[in-house]
Write a protein that holds these residues in place. Sequence first.
Motif: not given
Length: 134
Positions: A26-29, A105-110
Motif C-alpha cells: 500500500l505504501v509503495v503503490d 497516464i497508466t500506472y501499473r502497481p508493483t
Amino acid sequence: MSGDDRGAVSVLVAILAPALLLLVGLVVDAGGMVRALQRAENVAAQAARTAGQAIDLPAAIGGGIKRIDPAAATQAASAYLSRAGATGTVAVADDLQSVTVTATITYRPTLLAAFGYRTRTLTGQSTARLINTN
C-alpha cells in the motif's frame, strides 16, 4: 526448557507476514500512484504551454490580436504527449485564446498486483491562456 513454546514464532510470522506485505505494498503503490498523478498533471501543463505557443503568426506579426492556431496547437500538444509517453486530448477554446490539454497516464502497481490490484489510469488537465497586451 519447556517444549510448550515450539512453533509460536512461526505462527505469528505466518499471520503477520501477509499483513505486513500488504501494508508495504500500500505504501509503495500509493506513493507510485501519487507520483503518476503528478506526472499526468505536469505533462498536461507542459503540453498546454507547448500548444499555447502555436499562435496564428500572420495575424500576430500584422499587429492584430494574438490567436491560437487550432491545427498547429493540436499537433504540438499531441506530439508532446506522445514524446512523454502519455495519451490525451487537446481542446482549443472557441475564442482561440486558450487551450486545454488532458493527459492520461497508466500506472501499473508493483507489489499490490499480487493482491489483485489492477492497472490504473490517471488523468491530469491543464489550460494555457494567451495574454494579449495590445
